[in-house]
Design a protein around this motif. Structure first.
Motif, PDB file in Angstrom:
ATOM      1  N   GLY A   2     -11.323   6.953  56.473  1.00 40.92           N
ATOM      2  CA  GLY A   2     -11.142   7.802  57.182  1.00 40.92           C
ATOM      3  C   GLY A   2     -12.583   7.885  57.931  1.00 40.92           C
ATOM      4  O   GLY A   2     -12.448   8.769  59.144  1.00 40.92           O
ATOM      5  N   VAL A   3     -14.249   8.157  57.503  1.00 44.23           N
ATOM      6  CA  VAL A   3     -14.906   7.917  57.958  1.00 44.23           C
ATOM      7  C   VAL A   3     -14.754   6.753  58.721  1.00 44.23           C
ATOM      8  O   VAL A   3     -15.361   7.800  60.146  1.00 44.23           O
ATOM      9  N   TYR A  20     -15.555  17.948  55.620  1.00 44.14           N
ATOM     10  CA  TYR A  20     -15.600  16.619  54.656  1.00 44.14           C
ATOM     11  C   TYR A  20     -17.410  16.003  54.956  1.00 44.14           C
ATOM     12  O   TYR A  20     -17.922  16.516  55.759  1.00 44.14           O
ATOM     13  N   GLU A  34     -11.141  21.618  59.756  1.00 44.31           N
ATOM     14  CA  GLU A  34     -10.961  20.397  58.681  1.00 44.31           C
ATOM     15  C   GLU A  34     -10.328  21.776  58.874  1.00 44.31           C
ATOM     16  O   GLU A  34     -10.794  22.749  57.349  1.00 44.31           O
ATOM     17  N   ASP A  52      -9.615  16.944  61.770  1.00 44.29           N
ATOM     18  CA  ASP A  52      -9.182  16.645  60.100  1.00 44.29           C
ATOM     19  C   ASP A  52      -8.088  16.197  59.415  1.00 44.29           C
ATOM     20  O   ASP A  52      -8.402  18.195  58.836  1.00 44.29           O
ATOM     21  N   ALA A  77      -7.857  10.356  57.081  1.00 41.00           N
ATOM     22  CA  ALA A  77      -8.338   9.769  55.984  1.00 41.00           C
ATOM     23  C   ALA A  77      -6.583   8.784  55.493  1.00 41.00           C
ATOM     24  O   ALA A  77      -5.763   9.782  54.532  1.00 41.00           O
ATOM     25  N   THR A 111      -6.386   6.358  53.746  1.00 38.66           N
ATOM     26  CA  THR A 111      -6.504   6.163  52.543  1.00 38.66           C
ATOM     27  C   THR A 111      -5.692   7.175  51.703  1.00 38.66           C
ATOM     28  O   THR A 111      -5.420   6.928  50.142  1.00 38.66           O
ATOM     29  N   LYS A 112      -5.635   8.306  51.352  1.00 39.95           N
ATOM     30  CA  LYS A 112      -5.099   9.895  50.722  1.00 39.95           C
ATOM     31  C   LYS A 112      -2.897   8.932  50.980  1.00 39.95           C
ATOM     32  O   LYS A 112      -2.511   8.313  50.202  1.00 39.95           O
ATOM     33  N   TRP A 162      -7.978  10.809  46.738  1.00 37.19           N
ATOM     34  CA  TRP A 162      -7.047  11.465  46.083  1.00 37.19           C
ATOM     35  C   TRP A 162      -5.642  11.309  47.162  1.00 37.19           C
ATOM     36  O   TRP A 162      -6.410  10.426  47.920  1.00 37.19           O
TER      37      TRP A 162
HETATM   38  C1  LIG Z   1     -11.445  10.938  52.118  1.00 36.60           C
HETATM   39  C2  LIG Z   1     -11.587  11.753  53.403  1.00 36.60           C
HETATM   40  C3  LIG Z   1     -12.285  11.180  54.563  1.00 36.60           C
HETATM   41  C4  LIG Z   1     -12.376   9.773  54.623  1.00 36.60           C
HETATM   42  O1  LIG Z   1     -11.468   9.183  53.693  1.00 36.60           O
HETATM   43  P1  LIG Z   1     -12.215   7.511  54.056  1.00 36.60           P
HETATM   44  O2  LIG Z   1     -11.511   6.750  54.293  1.00 36.60           O
HETATM   45  O3  LIG Z   1     -12.725   7.860  52.268  1.00 36.60           O
HETATM   46  O4  LIG Z   1     -13.269   6.963  54.736  1.00 36.60           O
HETATM   47  C5  LIG Z   1     -12.247  12.279  55.911  1.00 36.60           C
HETATM   48  N1  LIG Z   1     -11.388  13.067  55.317  1.00 36.60           N
HETATM   49  C6  LIG Z   1     -11.574  14.113  54.439  1.00 36.60           C
HETATM   50  C7  LIG Z   1     -10.824  15.020  54.241  1.00 36.60           C
HETATM   51  C8  LIG Z   1     -10.790  13.327  52.966  1.00 36.60           C
HETATM   52  O5  LIG Z   1     -10.906  13.686  52.133  1.00 36.60           O
END
Ligand SMILES: *Cc1c(COP(=O)(O)O)cnc(C)c1O
Length: 404
Positions: A97-98, A122, A165, A194, A216, A218-219, A348
């Motif tokens: 996400g970063v 973030y 965001e 975001d 992200a 990832t979430k 999360w």
């Molecule tokens: C976790 C997160 C990110 C970054 O994501 P990563 O995959 O950890 O780099 C960016 N914005 C928000 C709101 C997040 O919660």
């Protein structure tokens, strides 16, 4: 029927307007190219061979090099594009996400530019702006997330972009994105959102005036706490710059993570619906607890951001915060050490519940963070809400014992 679906390339079928839930299941599936299999293969590849010298000279071929795309990345990009809606001109995939945020910023900024960033962004976004971007000659000012059209006063002649965001992933203020986008566009600036909290399923940011929407993944897209991943979606105005930056920076994602992101995306609608319902039930229950001073959740009717959430979003995810009544740190720690279903950890959007203390005081610059008590961020996972309530009840008993 089976024969029909074998030959069906869902994403090419434009006559049937499918609802988003259906598109999450069908988009990006090229069954014939996948030799009948439902899912695309995990293509591990750098080199793509050309059959003839003429093809090589003309760069002729569906794929040219692993970094620029594979059948696996194409499937995910098509599915994400369907999720983002018609305003989306392209989706780039990033290793986190970063990386999605930093790539989007580098795509649209140049030395001498000014950037506006919401104060609830973030934290690593702030660190990127105050560190590397500053070193590259870009200045950043932060603004109150509740500023709305008042952001006009903060524009400088060289303001090139605004980062929003909504809601902030700790403090959950709701920003009026359409109002900010109207001002930004009148000034020739781009808006970057975001959109990790709601995902495009519950917030079509590109339809709300946003030019570049990052997630992200990832979430909630991954959804199982097992990948790092980022996505950058852009409208027709911003996509050429994003595409150029992605190429220049060499941003790409690994094949296993691409596959897992696509697998997560297929079940996003059912997972998010559960996170939303369970999250709201827990938020309502927590707002009745004597230990809780405030619940920060924009989908609660009592929340100050509720009207904006209701206007711009079609749903909520499972992440929100609570402010406890004033208590010593040891009481908060007793709660955290007692609960078993709420894990203590960052990130999360996975299937599991989480609880993490936070304090934005040291890094806010445009607004003051003063909630009046210790703050905890909760992620409500897919466990039974009855079990989660019982777990927190035990935690609150320990909290009360440590307070007195
Ligand atoms: C976790 C997160 C990110 C970054 O994501 P990563 O995959 O950890 O780099 C960016 N914005 C928000 C709101 C997040 O919660």
């Amino acid at each position: 029927m089976l024969f029909w679906s074998y030959h069906m390339n869902f994403s090419d079928d434009d006559d049937l307007p499918l609802r988003t839930d259906t598109q999450l299941v069908t988009a990006g599936r090229d069954t014939a190219a996948q030799k009948g299999f439902v899912n695309p293969p995990v293509v591990r590849g750098s080199t793509v061979l050309y059959p003839t010298a003429a093809d090589l000279h003309a760069h002729r071929g569906e794929f040219s090099y692993g970094r620029h795309g594979t059948p696996t990345t194409r499937a995910l990009q098509q599915a994400l594009r369907a999720l983002e809606g018609d305003a989306c001109a392209g989706v780039a995939l990033a290793p986190s996400g970063v990386a999605a945020i930093s790539t989007a910023l580098l795509a649209v900024l140049k030395s001498g530019d000014h950037l506006l960033v919401c104060d609830n962004a973030y934290r690593p976004t702030r660190l990127f702006c105050d560190g590397l971007l500053k070193r590259y000659g870009v200045t950043t000012s932060y603004f109150d997330p509740l500023i709305g059209a008042g952001i006009e006063a903060l524009f400088q002649p060289n303001t090139a972009a605004v980062v929003v965001e909504a809601p902030g992933s700790q403090s959950f203020e709701m920003t009026d994105i359409p109002a900010i986008a109207a001002v930004a566009h009148a000034r020739g600036a781009l808006v970057i959102d975001d959109n990790t909290w709601a995902t495009p399923l519950y917030h079509r940011s590109l339809d709300q005036g946003v030019d570049i929407s990052i997630q992200a993944a990832t979430k909630y897209i991954g959804g199982h706490s097992d990948i790092m991943f980022g996505t950058i979606s852009a409208n027709a105005r911003a996509w050429p710059q994003v595409e150029d930056a992605v190429r220049a920076l060499g941003v790409c994602a690994g094949p296993d993570d691409v596959f897992l992101a696509l697998r997560g995306l297929r079940t996003l609608a059912v997972r998010l619906k559960h996170h939303q319902e369970a999250g709201l039930e827990m938020a309502r229950w927590l707002s009745q607890r004597p230990e809780v001073a405030r619940v920060l959740h924009p989908a609660l009717e009592t929340d100050p951001g509720h009207a904006i959430w209701k206007r711009d979003f079609t749903g909520a995810s499972g992440l929100f915060s609570i402010v406890l009544k004033p208590a010593p740190q040891k009481a908060v720690d007793a709660l955290l050490d007692t609960v078993k279903l709420f894990g203590m950890g960052y990130s999360w959007g996975g299937f599991e519940s989480l609880a993490i203390p936070f304090d934005c005081t040291s890094y806010r610059s445009a607004t003051k963070w003063n909630p009046g008590g210790p703050a905890l961020r909760l992620h409500i996972g897919l466990e039974s809400v009855d079990d989660l309530k019982a777990d927190l009840e035990r935690g609150f008993s320990a909290f009360n014992a440590a307070t007195s």
